[in-house]
Design an enzyme around this catalytic site. Structure first.
Site, PDB file in Angstrom:
ATOM      1  N   ASN A   9       0.748  -1.212  -0.067  1.00  0.00           N
ATOM      2  CA  ASN A   9       0.077  -0.153   0.032  1.00  0.00           C
ATOM      3  C   ASN A   9       0.743   1.204   0.031  1.00  0.00           C
ATOM      4  OD1 ASN A   9      -1.697   1.965   0.318  1.00  0.00           O
ATOM      5  ND2 ASN A   9      -2.415   1.404   2.727  1.00  0.00           N
ATOM      6  N   TRP A  10       0.953   1.829  -1.236  1.00  0.00           N
ATOM      7  CA  TRP A  10       1.747   3.205  -1.188  1.00  0.00           C
ATOM      8  C   TRP A  10       1.277   4.341  -0.687  1.00  0.00           C
ATOM      9  CZ3 TRP A  10       3.981   2.409  -7.174  1.00  0.00           C
ATOM     10  CH2 TRP A  10       4.863   1.127  -7.110  1.00  0.00           C
ATOM     11  N   LYS A  11      -0.052   4.255  -0.055  1.00  0.00           N
ATOM     12  CA  LYS A  11      -0.553   5.583   0.492  1.00  0.00           C
ATOM     13  C   LYS A  11      -0.512   6.693  -0.257  1.00  0.00           C
ATOM     14  CE  LYS A  11      -0.090   3.013   4.911  1.00  0.00           C
ATOM     15  NZ  LYS A  11      -0.050   3.138   6.454  1.00  0.00           N
ATOM     16  N   HIS A  96      -9.325   1.151   4.982  1.00  0.00           N
ATOM     17  CA  HIS A  96      -8.062   1.182   5.618  1.00  0.00           C
ATOM     18  C   HIS A  96      -8.448   2.031   6.871  1.00  0.00           C
ATOM     19  CE1 HIS A  96      -3.902   2.280   6.376  1.00  0.00           C
ATOM     20  NE2 HIS A  96      -3.602   1.190   5.783  1.00  0.00           N
ATOM     21  N   GLU A  98      -6.613   4.626   8.089  1.00  0.00           N
ATOM     22  CA  GLU A  98      -6.480   6.064   7.689  1.00  0.00           C
ATOM     23  C   GLU A  98      -7.593   6.454   7.173  1.00  0.00           C
ATOM     24  OE1 GLU A  98      -2.746   5.592   5.692  1.00  0.00           O
ATOM     25  OE2 GLU A  98      -1.837   4.584   7.687  1.00  0.00           O
ATOM     26  N   GLU A 168      -5.167  -5.049  10.436  1.00  0.00           N
ATOM     27  CA  GLU A 168      -4.046  -4.136  10.752  1.00  0.00           C
ATOM     28  C   GLU A 168      -4.336  -3.209  11.850  1.00  0.00           C
ATOM     29  OE1 GLU A 168      -2.100  -2.749   6.745  1.00  0.00           O
ATOM     30  OE2 GLU A 168      -3.876  -1.615   7.217  1.00  0.00           O
ATOM     31  N   GLY A 174       2.890   2.090  11.012  1.00  0.00           N
ATOM     32  CA  GLY A 174       3.863   2.907  10.787  1.00  0.00           C
ATOM     33  C   GLY A 174       4.523   3.647  11.922  1.00  0.00           C
ATOM     34  N   SER A 214       4.023  -2.443  10.279  1.00  0.00           N
ATOM     35  CA  SER A 214       5.334  -2.425  10.374  1.00  0.00           C
ATOM     36  C   SER A 214       5.808  -3.905   9.871  1.00  0.00           C
ATOM     37  CB  SER A 214       5.813  -2.199  11.719  1.00  0.00           C
ATOM     38  OG  SER A 214       5.404  -0.807  12.198  1.00  0.00           O
ATOM     39  N   GLY A 235       3.006  -1.151   4.319  1.00  0.00           N
ATOM     40  CA  GLY A 235       2.987   0.082   4.050  1.00  0.00           C
ATOM     41  C   GLY A 235       4.503   0.604   3.702  1.00  0.00           C
ATOM     42  N   GLY A 236       5.133   1.260   4.654  1.00  0.00           N
ATOM     43  CA  GLY A 236       6.696   1.956   4.542  1.00  0.00           C
ATOM     44  C   GLY A 236       7.557   1.023   3.784  1.00  0.00           C
TER      45      GLY A 236
HETATM   46  P1  13P Z   1       3.299   0.149   7.620  1.00  0.00           P
HETATM   47  O1  13P Z   1       3.735  -1.041   6.916  1.00  0.00           O
HETATM   48  O2  13P Z   1       3.881   1.536   7.186  1.00  0.00           O
HETATM   49  O3  13P Z   1       3.166   0.127   9.154  1.00  0.00           O
HETATM   50  O4  13P Z   1       1.898   0.305   7.078  1.00  0.00           O
HETATM   51  C1  13P Z   1       0.989  -0.686   7.282  1.00  0.00           C
HETATM   52  C2  13P Z   1      -0.293  -0.134   6.501  1.00  0.00           C
HETATM   53  O5  13P Z   1      -0.929   0.493   6.936  1.00  0.00           O
HETATM   54  C3  13P Z   1      -0.523  -0.993   5.111  1.00  0.00           C
HETATM   55  O6  13P Z   1      -1.915  -0.419   4.615  1.00  0.00           O
END
Ligand code: 13P
Length: 252
Positions: A9-11, A96, A98, A168, A174, A214, A235-236
Protein backbone atom coordinates in the site's frame (compact mmCIF):
# COMPACT_ATOMS: atom_id res chain seq x y z
CA UNK A 1 -4.63 -24.27 0.20
CA UNK A 2 -4.73 -20.51 0.47
CA UNK A 3 -2.28 -18.80 -1.85
CA UNK A 4 -0.53 -16.02 0.08
CA UNK A 5 -0.93 -12.41 -0.99
CA UNK A 6 1.78 -9.82 -0.47
CA UNK A 7 0.36 -6.37 -1.11
CA UNK A 8 2.09 -2.99 -1.00
CA UNK A 9 0.00 0.00 0.00
CA UNK A 10 1.83 3.06 -1.26
CA UNK A 11 -0.61 5.41 0.51
CA UNK A 12 -0.25 9.08 -0.52
CA UNK A 13 3.35 8.71 -1.66
CA UNK A 14 5.02 8.91 -5.06
CA UNK A 15 4.47 11.23 -8.00
CA UNK A 16 3.64 9.55 -11.28
CA UNK A 17 7.24 9.12 -12.41
CA UNK A 18 8.30 7.73 -9.05
CA UNK A 19 5.45 5.23 -9.01
CA UNK A 20 6.27 4.00 -12.51
CA UNK A 21 9.99 3.77 -11.66
CA UNK A 22 9.28 1.73 -8.52
CA UNK A 23 6.94 -0.61 -10.41
CA UNK A 24 9.49 -1.11 -13.20
CA UNK A 25 12.28 -1.80 -10.68
CA UNK A 26 10.04 -4.24 -8.82
CA UNK A 27 8.95 -6.24 -11.86
CA UNK A 28 12.11 -8.32 -12.43
CA UNK A 29 12.77 -8.62 -8.68
CA UNK A 30 9.51 -10.50 -8.08
CA UNK A 31 9.18 -12.21 -11.46
CA UNK A 32 9.86 -15.65 -9.96
CA UNK A 33 7.54 -15.29 -6.99
CA UNK A 34 5.08 -18.05 -7.83
CA UNK A 35 4.37 -18.86 -4.19
CA UNK A 36 2.25 -15.75 -3.71
CA UNK A 37 0.16 -13.11 -5.42
CA UNK A 38 1.87 -9.73 -5.64
CA UNK A 39 -0.24 -6.57 -5.48
CA UNK A 40 0.77 -2.90 -5.45
CA UNK A 41 -1.55 -0.01 -4.63
CA UNK A 42 -0.40 3.36 -5.99
CA UNK A 43 -2.36 6.62 -5.74
CA UNK A 44 -5.26 7.13 -8.17
CA UNK A 45 -3.26 9.34 -10.51
CA UNK A 46 -0.60 6.67 -11.07
CA UNK A 47 -2.90 3.66 -11.46
CA UNK A 48 -3.18 3.57 -15.23
CA UNK A 49 0.49 4.18 -15.95
CA UNK A 50 1.58 1.60 -13.40
CA UNK A 51 -1.00 -0.94 -14.61
CA UNK A 52 0.15 -0.46 -18.22
CA UNK A 53 3.79 -1.05 -17.24
CA UNK A 54 3.15 -4.22 -15.25
CA UNK A 55 0.66 -5.73 -17.69
CA UNK A 56 1.56 -9.32 -18.51
CA UNK A 57 3.66 -9.66 -15.33
CA UNK A 58 2.70 -11.33 -12.04
CA UNK A 59 2.08 -7.94 -10.41
CA UNK A 60 -1.55 -6.91 -9.88
CA UNK A 61 -2.66 -3.35 -9.28
CA UNK A 62 -4.98 -2.16 -6.53
CA UNK A 63 -6.63 1.15 -5.78
CA UNK A 64 -6.65 2.40 -2.18
CA UNK A 65 -10.28 3.52 -2.08
CA UNK A 66 -13.39 3.86 -4.23
CA UNK A 67 -16.85 5.39 -4.16
CA UNK A 68 -19.74 3.82 -2.28
CA UNK A 69 -21.72 4.38 -5.48
CA UNK A 70 -21.36 1.86 -8.28
CA UNK A 71 -23.54 3.96 -10.58
CA UNK A 72 -21.95 6.90 -12.40
CA UNK A 73 -23.41 10.23 -11.36
CA UNK A 74 -23.02 13.61 -9.77
CA UNK A 75 -20.48 12.63 -7.08
CA UNK A 76 -17.76 15.27 -7.24
CA UNK A 77 -14.34 13.93 -6.36
CA UNK A 78 -15.37 10.29 -6.27
CA UNK A 79 -14.12 7.39 -8.40
CA UNK A 80 -16.38 4.41 -9.12
CA UNK A 81 -15.09 0.85 -8.93
CA UNK A 82 -15.64 0.18 -12.64
CA UNK A 83 -13.49 3.24 -13.43
CA UNK A 84 -10.71 1.53 -11.50
CA UNK A 85 -11.22 -1.70 -13.42
CA UNK A 86 -11.18 0.40 -16.59
CA UNK A 87 -7.62 1.59 -15.88
CA UNK A 88 -6.29 -1.85 -15.03
CA UNK A 89 -7.02 -2.45 -11.35
CA UNK A 90 -7.97 -5.89 -10.11
CA UNK A 91 -8.17 -5.02 -6.41
CA UNK A 92 -9.38 -2.16 -4.19
CA UNK A 93 -8.37 -1.61 -0.56
CA UNK A 94 -11.43 -0.62 1.47
CA UNK A 95 -11.82 0.55 5.04
CA UNK A 96 -8.15 1.21 5.73
CA UNK A 97 -7.79 2.57 9.26
CA UNK A 98 -6.48 5.88 7.89
CA UNK A 99 -9.78 6.27 6.05
CA UNK A 100 -11.78 5.23 9.08
CA UNK A 101 -9.77 7.60 11.29
CA UNK A 102 -9.33 10.69 9.10
CA UNK A 103 -12.20 10.47 6.60
CA UNK A 104 -15.01 9.26 8.81
CA UNK A 105 -15.51 5.89 7.18
CA UNK A 106 -17.78 3.60 9.16
CA UNK A 107 -18.50 -0.09 8.82
CA UNK A 108 -21.60 0.93 6.86
CA UNK A 109 -19.63 2.91 4.26
CA UNK A 110 -16.99 0.18 4.11
CA UNK A 111 -19.81 -2.29 3.45
CA UNK A 112 -21.18 -0.19 0.57
CA UNK A 113 -17.71 0.18 -0.95
CA UNK A 114 -17.03 -3.52 -0.60
CA UNK A 115 -20.29 -4.29 -2.42
CA UNK A 116 -19.45 -1.80 -5.17
CA UNK A 117 -16.06 -3.49 -5.65
CA UNK A 118 -17.53 -6.99 -5.79
CA UNK A 119 -20.32 -5.99 -8.17
CA UNK A 120 -17.66 -4.74 -10.53
CA UNK A 121 -15.87 -8.09 -10.47
CA UNK A 122 -12.87 -6.75 -8.58
CA UNK A 123 -11.41 -8.08 -5.33
CA UNK A 124 -11.82 -6.05 -2.15
CA UNK A 125 -9.05 -5.99 0.45
CA UNK A 126 -11.16 -5.19 3.51
CA UNK A 127 -9.19 -3.74 6.42
CA UNK A 128 -10.02 -4.17 10.09
CA UNK A 129 -8.00 -3.52 13.22
CA UNK A 130 -8.22 -2.15 16.75
CA UNK A 131 -6.69 1.02 18.20
CA UNK A 132 -4.16 0.89 21.04
CA UNK A 133 -6.75 1.99 23.63
CA UNK A 134 -9.08 -0.75 22.48
CA UNK A 135 -6.37 -3.37 22.86
CA UNK A 136 -5.35 -2.03 26.25
CA UNK A 137 -8.93 -2.12 27.50
CA UNK A 138 -9.27 -5.74 26.40
CA UNK A 139 -11.71 -4.97 23.60
CA UNK A 140 -9.56 -5.76 20.57
CA UNK A 141 -11.39 -8.94 19.71
CA UNK A 142 -14.89 -7.49 19.92
CA UNK A 143 -13.86 -4.38 17.94
CA UNK A 144 -12.42 -6.47 15.12
CA UNK A 145 -15.41 -8.82 15.07
CA UNK A 146 -17.82 -5.88 14.90
CA UNK A 147 -15.85 -4.28 12.06
CA UNK A 148 -15.77 -7.56 10.20
CA UNK A 149 -19.50 -8.21 10.60
CA UNK A 150 -20.45 -4.68 9.58
CA UNK A 151 -18.07 -4.54 6.64
CA UNK A 152 -19.18 -7.89 5.21
CA UNK A 153 -22.88 -7.54 6.01
CA UNK A 154 -25.12 -9.02 3.32
CA UNK A 155 -22.33 -10.63 1.32
CA UNK A 156 -23.10 -14.09 -0.06
CA UNK A 157 -20.83 -17.11 0.00
CA UNK A 158 -20.10 -16.46 -3.70
CA UNK A 159 -19.26 -12.80 -2.95
CA UNK A 160 -16.69 -13.95 -0.41
CA UNK A 161 -14.51 -15.34 -3.22
CA UNK A 162 -13.72 -11.73 -4.00
CA UNK A 163 -12.80 -10.77 -0.43
CA UNK A 164 -9.38 -10.60 1.18
CA UNK A 165 -9.26 -9.50 4.82
CA UNK A 166 -6.38 -7.40 6.14
CA UNK A 167 -5.91 -7.30 9.90
CA UNK A 168 -4.03 -4.10 10.67
CA UNK A 169 -3.82 -3.18 14.35
CA UNK A 170 -3.76 0.63 14.29
CA UNK A 171 -1.01 0.74 16.95
CA UNK A 172 1.30 -1.20 14.62
CA UNK A 173 0.84 0.97 11.53
CA UNK A 174 3.84 3.14 10.74
CA UNK A 175 5.09 2.84 14.31
CA UNK A 176 7.76 0.18 13.86
CA UNK A 177 5.83 -1.75 16.50
CA UNK A 178 4.78 -5.00 14.85
CA UNK A 179 2.29 -7.31 16.44
CA UNK A 180 4.19 -10.38 17.58
CA UNK A 181 3.59 -13.42 15.41
CA UNK A 182 1.56 -14.84 18.32
CA UNK A 183 -0.61 -11.71 18.58
CA UNK A 184 -1.20 -11.78 14.83
CA UNK A 185 -2.02 -15.50 14.85
CA UNK A 186 -4.44 -15.04 17.74
CA UNK A 187 -6.45 -12.33 15.97
CA UNK A 188 -6.30 -14.10 12.61
CA UNK A 189 -7.80 -17.12 14.37
CA UNK A 190 -10.56 -14.91 15.77
CA UNK A 191 -11.22 -13.56 12.26
CA UNK A 192 -11.36 -17.03 10.73
CA UNK A 193 -13.77 -18.27 13.40
CA UNK A 194 -15.93 -15.20 12.87
CA UNK A 195 -15.98 -15.87 9.10
CA UNK A 196 -17.02 -19.46 9.83
CA UNK A 197 -19.93 -18.17 11.90
CA UNK A 198 -21.07 -15.67 9.29
CA UNK A 199 -20.38 -17.57 6.05
CA UNK A 200 -19.56 -21.15 6.95
CA UNK A 201 -16.43 -23.22 7.34
CA UNK A 202 -15.55 -23.48 3.67
CA UNK A 203 -15.49 -19.72 3.25
CA UNK A 204 -13.47 -19.34 6.45
CA UNK A 205 -10.92 -21.87 5.22
CA UNK A 206 -10.64 -20.31 1.77
CA UNK A 207 -10.43 -16.61 2.70
CA UNK A 208 -6.99 -15.05 2.83
CA UNK A 209 -6.32 -13.00 5.97
CA UNK A 210 -3.34 -10.67 5.62
CA UNK A 211 -1.44 -8.99 8.44
CA UNK A 212 -0.47 -5.33 8.19
CA UNK A 213 1.50 -3.06 10.52
CA UNK A 214 5.26 -2.48 10.34
CA UNK A 215 5.93 -5.54 8.18
CA UNK A 216 9.58 -5.51 7.17
CA UNK A 217 11.97 -7.90 5.39
CA UNK A 218 13.24 -9.10 8.77
CA UNK A 219 9.88 -9.97 10.34
CA UNK A 220 7.88 -11.31 7.39
CA UNK A 221 9.07 -14.88 7.78
CA UNK A 222 7.99 -15.29 11.40
CA UNK A 223 4.60 -13.79 10.57
CA UNK A 224 4.15 -16.06 7.55
CA UNK A 225 5.05 -19.06 9.70
CA UNK A 226 1.76 -18.62 11.51
CA UNK A 227 -0.94 -20.96 10.22
CA UNK A 228 -3.63 -18.28 9.85
CA UNK A 229 -1.44 -15.52 8.40
CA UNK A 230 -1.93 -15.69 4.63
CA UNK A 231 0.13 -12.71 3.57
CA UNK A 232 0.85 -9.10 4.34
CA UNK A 233 -0.37 -5.61 3.59
CA UNK A 234 2.82 -3.58 3.66
CA UNK A 235 3.04 0.21 3.96
CA UNK A 236 6.40 1.90 4.48
CA UNK A 237 8.55 -1.05 3.46
CA UNK A 238 6.69 -1.38 0.15
CA UNK A 239 7.76 2.07 -1.05
CA UNK A 240 11.23 0.80 -1.86
CA UNK A 241 11.24 -1.86 -4.60
CA UNK A 242 14.17 -3.79 -3.11
CA UNK A 243 12.73 -4.01 0.38
CA UNK A 244 9.26 -4.91 -0.92
CA UNK A 245 10.82 -7.59 -3.16
CA UNK A 246 12.59 -9.04 -0.13
CA UNK A 247 9.23 -9.30 1.63
CA UNK A 248 7.61 -10.89 -1.43
CA UNK A 249 10.51 -13.33 -1.69
CA UNK A 250 10.39 -14.28 2.00
CA UNK A 251 10.36 -17.93 1.00
CA UNK A 252 13.28 -17.86 -1.40
P1 13P B 1 3.28 0.24 7.69
O1 13P B 1 3.78 -1.04 7.03
O2 13P B 1 4.00 1.45 7.23
O3 13P B 1 3.19 0.09 9.15
O4 13P B 1 1.77 0.44 7.15
C1 13P B 1 0.88 -0.60 7.23
C2 13P B 1 -0.34 -0.23 6.45
O5 13P B 1 -1.08 0.64 6.85
C3 13P B 1 -0.60 -0.92 5.19
O6 13P B 1 -1.88 -0.67 4.72
Amino acid sequence: MRKPVIAGNWKMYKLLGEAVDTALTLKPLVANANHCEVVIAPVFTALKSVADRVEGSNIRVSAQNCSTEAKHGAQTGEVAADMLRDVGCSHVIVGHSERRQFYGETDATVNLKTKAVIQTGLTAIVCVGEKLSERESGNAESVVKTQLKGSLDGLTVADMERIIIAYEPVWAIGTGKTATPEQAQEMHGVIRRSLAESHGRDVAEATRVLYGGSVKPDNIRSLMDQPDVDGALVGGASLDAESFAQIVNYKV
